[in-house]
Design an enzyme around this catalytic site. Structure first.
Site, PDB file in Angstrom:
ATOM      1  N   PRO A  69       0.870  -1.053   0.104  1.00  0.00           N
ATOM      2  CG  PRO A  69      -0.939  -1.643   1.572  1.00  0.00           C
ATOM      3  CD  PRO A  69       0.374  -1.987   1.187  1.00  0.00           C
ATOM      4  CE  LYS A 174       0.359   5.442  -9.519  1.00  0.00           C
ATOM      5  NZ  LYS A 174      -0.652   4.922 -10.453  1.00  0.00           N
TER       6      LYS A 174
HETATM    7  N1  LIG Z   1      -5.664  -0.180  -7.108  1.00  0.00           N
HETATM    8  C1  LIG Z   1      -5.165   0.316  -8.135  1.00  0.00           C
HETATM    9  O1  LIG Z   1      -6.123   0.827  -9.085  1.00  0.00           O
HETATM   10  C2  LIG Z   1      -3.731   0.813  -8.120  1.00  0.00           C
HETATM   11  C3  LIG Z   1      -3.392   1.418  -9.392  1.00  0.00           C
HETATM   12  C4  LIG Z   1      -2.120   1.832  -9.418  1.00  0.00           C
HETATM   13  C5  LIG Z   1      -1.242   1.679  -8.476  1.00  0.00           C
HETATM   14  N2  LIG Z   1      -1.589   1.283  -7.309  1.00  0.00           N
HETATM   15  C6  LIG Z   1      -0.678   1.313  -6.041  1.00  0.00           C
HETATM   16  O2  LIG Z   1      -0.255  -0.148  -6.018  1.00  0.00           O
HETATM   17  C7  LIG Z   1      -0.178  -0.332  -4.461  1.00  0.00           C
HETATM   18  C8  LIG Z   1      -1.009  -1.522  -4.160  1.00  0.00           C
HETATM   19  O3  LIG Z   1      -2.290  -0.985  -4.286  1.00  0.00           O
HETATM   20  P1  LIG Z   1      -3.667  -2.300  -4.350  1.00  0.00           P
HETATM   21  O4  LIG Z   1      -4.695  -1.535  -4.622  1.00  0.00           O
HETATM   22  O5  LIG Z   1      -3.129  -3.441  -4.550  1.00  0.00           O
HETATM   23  O6  LIG Z   1      -3.589  -2.402  -2.590  1.00  0.00           O
HETATM   24  P2  LIG Z   1      -4.303  -3.404  -1.786  1.00  0.00           P
HETATM   25  O7  LIG Z   1      -4.502  -2.584  -0.349  1.00  0.00           O
HETATM   26  O8  LIG Z   1      -5.332  -3.858  -2.085  1.00  0.00           O
HETATM   27  O9  LIG Z   1      -2.861  -4.300  -1.442  1.00  0.00           O
HETATM   28  C9  LIG Z   1      -2.004  -4.138  -0.535  1.00  0.00           C
HETATM   29  C10 LIG Z   1      -1.614  -5.753  -0.126  1.00  0.00           C
HETATM   30  O10 LIG Z   1      -0.413  -5.632   0.462  1.00  0.00           O
HETATM   31  C11 LIG Z   1      -0.565  -6.487   1.604  1.00  0.00           C
HETATM   32  N3  LIG Z   1       0.518  -6.281   2.896  1.00  0.00           N
HETATM   33  C12 LIG Z   1       0.187  -5.027   3.465  1.00  0.00           C
HETATM   34  N4  LIG Z   1       1.232  -4.880   4.391  1.00  0.00           N
HETATM   35  C13 LIG Z   1       2.064  -5.913   4.166  1.00  0.00           C
HETATM   36  C14 LIG Z   1       3.349  -6.555   4.674  1.00  0.00           C
HETATM   37  N5  LIG Z   1       3.988  -6.090   5.658  1.00  0.00           N
HETATM   38  N6  LIG Z   1       3.654  -7.841   4.389  1.00  0.00           N
HETATM   39  C15 LIG Z   1       3.180  -8.409   3.172  1.00  0.00           C
HETATM   40  N7  LIG Z   1       2.032  -7.908   2.662  1.00  0.00           N
HETATM   41  C16 LIG Z   1       1.538  -6.861   3.006  1.00  0.00           C
HETATM   42  C17 LIG Z   1      -2.206  -6.366   1.816  1.00  0.00           C
HETATM   43  O11 LIG Z   1      -2.272  -7.309   3.060  1.00  0.00           O
HETATM   44  C18 LIG Z   1      -2.745  -6.270   0.858  1.00  0.00           C
HETATM   45  O12 LIG Z   1      -3.160  -7.765   0.249  1.00  0.00           O
HETATM   46  C19 LIG Z   1      -0.581   0.965  -3.713  1.00  0.00           C
HETATM   47  O13 LIG Z   1       0.807   1.644  -3.561  1.00  0.00           O
HETATM   48  C20 LIG Z   1      -1.296   1.858  -4.627  1.00  0.00           C
HETATM   49  O14 LIG Z   1      -1.137   3.151  -4.443  1.00  0.00           O
HETATM   50  C21 LIG Z   1      -3.053   0.771  -7.189  1.00  0.00           C
END
Ligand SMILES: NC(=O)c1ccc[n+]([C@@H]2O[C@H](COP(=O)([O-])OP(=O)(O)OC[C@H]3O[C@@H](n4cnc5c(N)ncnc54)[C@H](O)[C@@H]3O)[C@@H](O)[C@H]2O)c1
EC number: 1.1.1.31
Length: 301
Positions: A69, A174
């Site tokens: 995240p 980004k």
């Molecule tokens: N969702 C989107 O549309 C999107 C698009 C572009 C970029 N992003 C970026 O991508 C990244 C991830 O986004 P997302 O939507 O998949 O977030 P999300 O919250 O759905 O997924 C994050 C995952 O990381 C895991 N996690 C958290 N802390 C952890 C740790 N210490 N060890 C292992 N796993 C851990 C969580 O359990 C979760 O499964 C973010 O930085 C976001 O800004 C997201």
């Protein structure tokens, strides 16, 4: 075709899940970890090795992708007590696709270098739909000689893989993109809301905007008004997609970067405040296009 040695993947959330699945589809054995064990279960069924910590992943794979995240999560996963760098092998390639502070990417790159490994930042644009389809855009920062090695993996998950410069520059690109996206999403929501209150049919208004100079990704691909488009979060009570919390986080990163570089970003600041207010008012887990609902000031959550 390069050898298919195991690839580590840490962070199997909205984005990480489909990205890791695409690596599996391309024949890479994957070694996974997520702090939320449920997230790993389906990968076990796909034949992945499920581990107990980021350090365990580093023991079993010398190429690792992380999709977490925000900055503190990335710091924990790389440099924490059970972090990747505790057991990283010399020469390993560590690719962080999370959106985090560019200065944190630089810190992590330095820490990786001290352990004989290479760290690159490779944040993505495109959202969950593009992650599923394998056509994300990756913005990559790091040592240029390592770019081709990173590209081999990233092309399994994305159709555009762009080298931006030294470590941290992927994050810079980004952050600029997402600041613009937030501003254009708020603008689209404002215009749509005004048009509706002036008596226009929202579908007709969207059609006109999309053939006129107000057209943008938020109006033609991800319209925030329920009923205008299918297959977008606004058609599904703003579930899934790109969370409002994550957008607020990215706008916060833009503010820090703007302060550090003495860059005026008045609309970026305003957008940051709007998304922070949304988080405080119960929209945190909704998709960021819920700013339309927030501006309507009449729907209940
Ligand atoms: N969702 C989107 O549309 C999107 C698009 C572009 C970029 N992003 C970026 O991508 C990244 C991830 O986004 P997302 O939507 O998949 O977030 P999300 O919250 O759905 O997924 C994050 C995952 O990381 C895991 N996690 C958290 N802390 C952890 C740790 N210490 N060890 C292992 N796993 C851990 C969580 O359990 C979760 O499964 C973010 O930085 C976001 O800004 C997201």
């Amino acid at each position: 075709m390069a050898s298919k040695t195991p690839v580590g993947f840490i962070g199997l959330g909205n984005m990480g899940n489909p990205m890791a699945r695409n690596l599996v589809k391309h024949g890479y054995p994957v070694v996974v970890y997520d702090v939320f064990p449920e997230a790993c279960k389906e990968f076990q069924d796909l034949g992945a090795q499920v581990t107990e910590s980021p350090a365990d992943v580093a023991e079993r794979a010398d190429r690792i992708i992380t999709m977490l995240p925000s900055s503190p999560h990335a710091q924990e996963v790389y440099t924490g007590g059970n972090g990747i760098l505790k057991k990283v092998k010399k020469g390993s390639l560590l690719i962080d696709s999370s959106t985090i502070d560019p200065s944190v990417s630089k810190e992590l790159a330095k820490a990786a270098e001290n352990m004989g490994a290479v760290f690159m930042d490779a944040p993505v644009s495109g959202g969950v739909g593009a992650a599923l389809a394998g056509n994300l855009t990756f913005m990559v920062g790091g040592v240029e000689q390592e770019f081709n090695a990173a590209k081999e993996l990233l092309t399994c998950m994305g159709s555009n893989v762009v080298y931006c410069g030294e470590v941290g520059t992927g994050q810079a690109a980004k952050i600029c993109n997402n600041m613009l996206l937030a501003i254009s999403m708020i603008g689209t929501a404002e215009a749509m809301n005004l048009g509706i209150r002036l008596g226009l049919d929202p579908k007709l208004l969207a059609k006109i905007l999309n053939m006129s100079s107000g057209r943008c990704w938020s109006s033609d691909t991800y319209n925030p008004v329920p009923g205008v488009m299918e297959g977008v979060p606004s058609a599904n009570n703003y579930q899934g997609g790109f969370g409002t919390t994550l957008m607020a986080k990215d706008l916060g990163l833009a503010q820090i970067s703007a302060t550090n570089t003495k860059t005026p970003v008045p609309l970026g600041s305003q957008a940051h405040q709007i998304y922070r207010m949304m988080c405080a008012k119960g929209y945190a887990v909704k998709d960021f296009s819920a700013v339309f609902q927030f501006l309507r000031e009449e729907e209940s959550l």
